[in-house]
Every structure is written in structure tokens, then in C-alpha cells.
Design a protein around this motif. Structure first.
Motif, PDB file in Angstrom:
ATOM      1  N   TYR A 235       0.866  -1.177   0.000  1.00 17.59           N
ATOM      2  CA  TYR A 235       0.000   0.000   0.000  1.00 17.59           C
ATOM      3  C   TYR A 235       0.908   1.233   0.000  1.00 17.59           C
ATOM      4  O   TYR A 235       1.607   1.494   0.979  1.00 17.59           O
ATOM      5  CB  TYR A 235      -0.904   0.004   1.226  1.00 17.59           C
ATOM      6  N   LYS A 236       0.907   2.007  -1.093  1.00 17.00           N
ATOM      7  CA  LYS A 236       1.791   3.166  -1.231  1.00 17.00           C
ATOM      8  C   LYS A 236       1.118   4.435  -0.717  1.00 17.00           C
ATOM      9  O   LYS A 236      -0.010   4.729  -1.075  1.00 17.00           O
ATOM     10  CB  LYS A 236       2.179   3.364  -2.692  1.00 17.00           C
ATOM     11  N   ASN A 237       1.888   5.179   0.112  1.00 17.19           N
ATOM     12  CA  ASN A 237       1.440   6.477   0.604  1.00 17.19           C
ATOM     13  C   ASN A 237       0.064   6.383   1.265  1.00 17.19           C
ATOM     14  O   ASN A 237      -0.910   7.017   0.850  1.00 17.19           O
ATOM     15  CB  ASN A 237       1.401   7.518  -0.522  1.00 17.19           C
ATOM     16  N   VAL A 238      -0.017   5.571   2.316  1.00 16.60           N
ATOM     17  CA  VAL A 238      -1.273   5.413   3.039  1.00 16.60           C
ATOM     18  C   VAL A 238      -1.594   6.707   3.781  1.00 16.60           C
ATOM     19  O   VAL A 238      -0.761   7.261   4.502  1.00 16.60           O
ATOM     20  CB  VAL A 238      -1.176   4.239   4.032  1.00 16.60           C
ATOM     21  N   SER A 242      -9.466   2.445   7.830  1.00 13.74           N
ATOM     22  CA  SER A 242     -10.814   2.397   8.359  1.00 13.74           C
ATOM     23  C   SER A 242     -11.244   0.956   8.505  1.00 13.74           C
ATOM     24  O   SER A 242     -10.903   0.110   7.682  1.00 13.74           O
ATOM     25  CB  SER A 242     -11.782   3.143   7.434  1.00 13.74           C
ATOM     26  N   GLY A 243     -12.013   0.702   9.560  1.00 10.91           N
ATOM     27  CA  GLY A 243     -12.549  -0.635   9.753  1.00 10.91           C
ATOM     28  C   GLY A 243     -14.027  -0.713   9.460  1.00 10.91           C
ATOM     29  O   GLY A 243     -14.703  -1.610   9.923  1.00 10.91           O
ATOM     30  N   GLY A 244     -14.547   0.233   8.666  1.00 12.63           N
ATOM     31  CA  GLY A 244     -15.965   0.267   8.372  1.00 12.63           C
ATOM     32  C   GLY A 244     -16.409  -0.852   7.454  1.00 12.63           C
ATOM     33  O   GLY A 244     -15.599  -1.519   6.813  1.00 12.63           O
ATOM     34  N   GLY A 249     -11.048   0.065   3.825  1.00 10.94           N
ATOM     35  CA  GLY A 249     -10.201  -0.090   4.992  1.00 10.94           C
ATOM     36  C   GLY A 249      -8.877   0.631   4.882  1.00 10.94           C
ATOM     37  O   GLY A 249      -8.270   0.965   5.883  1.00 10.94           O
ATOM     38  N   VAL A 250      -8.404   0.889   3.643  1.00 11.77           N
ATOM     39  CA  VAL A 250      -7.132   1.573   3.445  1.00 11.77           C
ATOM     40  C   VAL A 250      -7.297   2.622   2.351  1.00 11.77           C
ATOM     41  O   VAL A 250      -7.839   2.317   1.281  1.00 11.77           O
ATOM     42  CB  VAL A 250      -6.005   0.587   3.061  1.00 11.77           C
ATOM     43  N   GLY A 255      -1.702   4.205  -4.483  1.00 13.36           N
ATOM     44  CA  GLY A 255      -2.287   2.970  -4.976  1.00 13.36           C
ATOM     45  C   GLY A 255      -1.775   1.733  -4.243  1.00 13.36           C
ATOM     46  O   GLY A 255      -0.981   1.822  -3.308  1.00 13.36           O
ATOM     47  N   ILE A 256      -2.258   0.595  -4.674  1.00 12.48           N
ATOM     48  CA  ILE A 256      -1.876  -0.695  -4.097  1.00 12.48           C
ATOM     49  C   ILE A 256      -1.222  -1.531  -5.189  1.00 12.48           C
ATOM     50  O   ILE A 256      -1.751  -1.659  -6.290  1.00 12.48           O
ATOM     51  CB  ILE A 256      -3.105  -1.448  -3.544  1.00 12.48           C
TER      52      ILE A 256
END
Length: 411
Positions: A235-238, A242-244, A249-250, A255-256
Motif C-alpha cells: 500500500y503506497k502512501n497510506v 478504516s474498519g468500516g 479499509g485503506v 495505490g496498491i
């Protein structure tokens, strides 16, 4: 006046006769005799009523029927015990590695074991055992198939036929089948043929490489000698997590990405993601390089192809039957009937009296007595709506002998 007795109530009258004197006995006065013939007053026998007659008849019939049923129950119990024992033996075989009921794939249904070639399908994902979970389509358990092959004696069948249709799977499951084939050849002196119907890639190539002859149906794919490890996600530049239930969630601005480590040119063909540090690449690549070299050495030994040819020319590409024959990966391209006739002939059998048969699923009675619904060595039908849980579908990445996307197997 004395009434005349009826025949049913008349008693025989005897005159009083004094006992003959023998020894002196005390004098006993005799009773006074009644005048006229002796008379005993009786009543006519009372006939049973309807209820008593019915009850008696019913009780007798019931006791008779009960006795018959008791005898039948005892006989039935003995027969059931015999049937249960025989069926339990069959259950033990169908649930374990031994061969019990066979289903004809090709040839004569009345052929005996000496004229029967045992078919072992290797279909779908090759996993090690049932602990690896299940995929959404057919899967084979390498350890269980290996135990099935190891349990065979020279008298159980005229030889083995591996029916291949797999994109590969785990290294240990694939190697387990390969080792069992080699042990069977050495132990029994019988031949093993592999017949590809659809695909035999990567782990499938590993499993069948030691066969005495490999034949492929028209339109099949063979090859992909390589190892793949991943995917690894980044996961780049998070910027947020969120756990909704609605959001992913990310949240990232870069991007991923996903990355696979591979051995074998073109093994990760089609993967659009790349990225990994140099140190991680070195550590993980060394591990899968060891597996790759073992894979190459196995195919090189059993197919008589130089290892350098595999690594430098064949790579991890997959080939059509004609090209596979030219490269030495298989021996011939034949349709099913031709291939099966060729198989039994290679094993010294007459095609007109021989058959090829595979193990059948346990019967309903065997399942009722506790046998598993699945054939030993293969995945049971996945529960409706269940999510795939196979090791190739979930969990930590691991080195795999696999070709193509896993979408059809993992959903």
C-alpha cells in the motif's frame, strides 16, 4: 321314585365287595349302602362365550405369529451381521487408500484385475491433503493419492494410468504423487502412463514426469516448469485506515501494488503489479530457486532433457502437444480411444479383453455406515455459498507450481 340318569352324568356302580382276608386286620365298620344304583349329580359343561373364543383364538394366532417373527428376526440378524461385516470392509476400503469398487473408464466391464489398468485422475488444484482447505472446483490431495498408489501390489492391477487435467498446485502435493509413481514402478515392475486431457501444467508436469509414457489429447496444454511465490501486496502512501463495513479499509495516494517472485522465464506473465526491496528479493528468491532446481532436475532426469535446455529454452512457458512432443515433454498426441488402446497394449494386454477403471464413490449404503461421500484422494463438493479456503486462495503466500490465474478455483 329314582330319576334315570343321563348318559353324561351316569356313574358306574360297583357292588360292595369285602376285602379278601389275608392277615388279621382291625375291624372297620363299612359305610351303609344306599339303596338302588349309585347316582352322582353333575351339571352340563358350560360352553365358552364369544369373547373367550375370540380371545383364545387371537392369543394363539398372536403367539404363533410372534414365534415366526422371532425366528425370522434371528435369521435376519445373522444375515444383517454378515452383510454389515462385508459392507463395513468395503467402507474401510472406500474410505481409505485400498481399491474397492471400480468404475470402468474404457474397455470390457468383465475384465479381471490381471487385465485391468487402474486410472488415477489428477484433476484441479493439487493440494497436499484435506487440511489445505477446499477450492470452488475439483481438487486432488497429493498425499492421499500417494498413499493410494503405495498401497497397491503387483496383483492389484496391470499398471497405472494418470489422467491429468490440472494447472498445478502445491510443491509438496505434486512431489508426493511423483515419488509414489516412482516407488510403484520399482516395487511392482509395472508401467505407468500419463494421459493429459485439458492441461497438465507446472505441478501436473512434476507429478507425471516419471511416467513410462506421456500422451496428450488434442488441444491440450503442457509445461510451465517454474515456481511462483506471492502475491505480495504493498500500500503506497497510506493516508487513512478504516474498519468500516462500506469502505475498503485503506486509503492511499500511491495505490496498491502486488508482486510475485518467480523462477522460470515468463512465470508471472500477466501480472500488472511490481515492487520489492533488493534484500527481500534476494532472501525469497534463494528459497524458490532451490525448489526450481529440484523441479528442473526431476524433469531433466525422467524426460532425458538437458537441464540447461529447460532453464534457457523451455523456461516456464506452456506448450501445445505438437510443440511439447518436439521439446521432449511428452511422447505422443492421441485421442482418447487411441490413447487407451495404446496404454493397455504397452502394458502387455489385449485391448479386446482389457479395461481401464477408476475407483468409484462410496455407495449410499456405505455412506450410511460411515464412509465419506468423497473418493479418497479428492475434495468433496464445496458447500453451497462457501468461500474457497484452499492454501492457494487464502493465507500467507507460499511457493507454488502453478500456471495461470486462480480466479476459477478461488472465486
Amino acid at each position: 321314585m329314582t330319576p334315570s340318569p343321563t348318559p353324561s352324568s351316569q356313574a358306574d356302580s360297583q357292588p360292595d365287595v369285602p376285602p379278601a382276608p389275608s392277615t388279621p386286620a382291625p375291624s372297620v365298620p363299612a359305610p351303609a349302602a344306599l339303596p338302588g344304583p349309585a347316582f352322582v349329580a353333575t351339571r352340563p359343561a358350560k360352553q365358552p362365550g364369544a369373547f373367550r373364543r375370540g380371545f383364545g383364538l387371537g392369543a394363539g394366532a398372536g403367539l404363533g405369529a410372534g414365534s415366526v417373527l422371532l425366528v425370522l428376526a434371528v435369521v435376519g440378524s445373522l444375515i444383517s451381521a454378515l452383510v454389515f461385516g462385508a459392507t463395513a470392509a468395503a467402507v474401510g476400503q472406500s474410505a481409505g487408500p485400498r481399491v474397492s469398487t471400480l468404475q470402468t473408464v474404457w474397455g470390457s466391464d468383465i475384465a479381471d484385475r490381471a487385465n485391468t489398468v487402474l486410472a488415477i485422475p489428477v484433476e484441479g488444484v493439487i493440494m497436499a491433503d484435506g487440511g489445505d482447505g477446499f477450492s470452488l472446483t475439483q481438487s486432488s490431495y497429493g498425499y492421499e493419492l500417494a498413499r493410494t498408489i503405495d498401497a497397491l501390489t503387483a496383483n492389484d492391477a496391470a499398471g497405472l494410468l494418470l489422467l491429468m487435467n490440472t494447472p498445478g498446485g502445491t510443491i509438496n502435493g505434486s512431489r508426493a504423487i511423483a515419488d509414489a509413481v516412482e516407488r510403484y514402478q520399482s516395487r511392482t515392475g509395472k508401467k505407468v502412463v500419463a494421459y493429459v486431457q485439458g492441461m497438465s501444467a507446472s505441478g501436473g508436469m512434476y507429478a507425471m514426469a516419471g511416467a513410462d509414457k506421456i500422451v496428450a489429447d488434442h488441444g491440450t496444454l503442457v509445461g510451465s516448469i517454474g515456481v511462483i511465490f506471492g502475491p505480495f501486496e504493498r500500500y503506497k502512501n497510506v493516508v487513512a485506515t478504516s474498519g468500516g463495513l462500506v469502505t475498503s479499509g485503506v486509503t492511499t495516494t500511491g495505490g496498491i501494488t502486488q508482486e510475485y517472485l518467480t523462477q522460470g522465464t515468463g512465470k508471472d506473465f500477466g501480472n500488472p503489479y511490481r515492487d520489492m526491496t533488493a534484500r527481500e528479493r534476494k532472501v525469497f528468491s534463494q528459497g524458490i530457486a532451490n525448489e526450481y532446481q529440484a523441479f528442473v532436475a526431476w524433469v531433466s532426469k525422467h524426460r532425458n532433457i538437458p537441464a540447461a535446455t529447460i532453464t534457457d529454452q523451455l523456461g516456464a512457458f506452456i506448450f501445445d502437444p505438437q510443440t511439447a512432443v518436439a521439446n521432449g515433454l511428452i511422447d505422443a498426441q492421441l485421442g482418447p480411444d487411441e490413447a487407451f488402446r495404446d496404454t493397455v497394449t504397452l502394458m502387455g494386454l489385449d485391448p479386446s479383453t482389457a479395461r481401464i477403471a477408476k475407483r468409484a464413490a462410496p455407495t449410499a449404503l456405505e455412506q450410511l455406515l460411515g464412509a465419506s461421500a468423497r473418493v479418497y484422494g479428492y475434495q468433496a463438493v464445496a458447500p453451497y455459498g462457501a468461500k474457497a479456503s484452499a492454501v492457494i486462495c487464502a493465507g500467507a503466500p507460499q511457493p507454488l507450481l502453478w500456471h495461470g490465474p486462480v480466479t476459477s478455483y478461488c472465486g
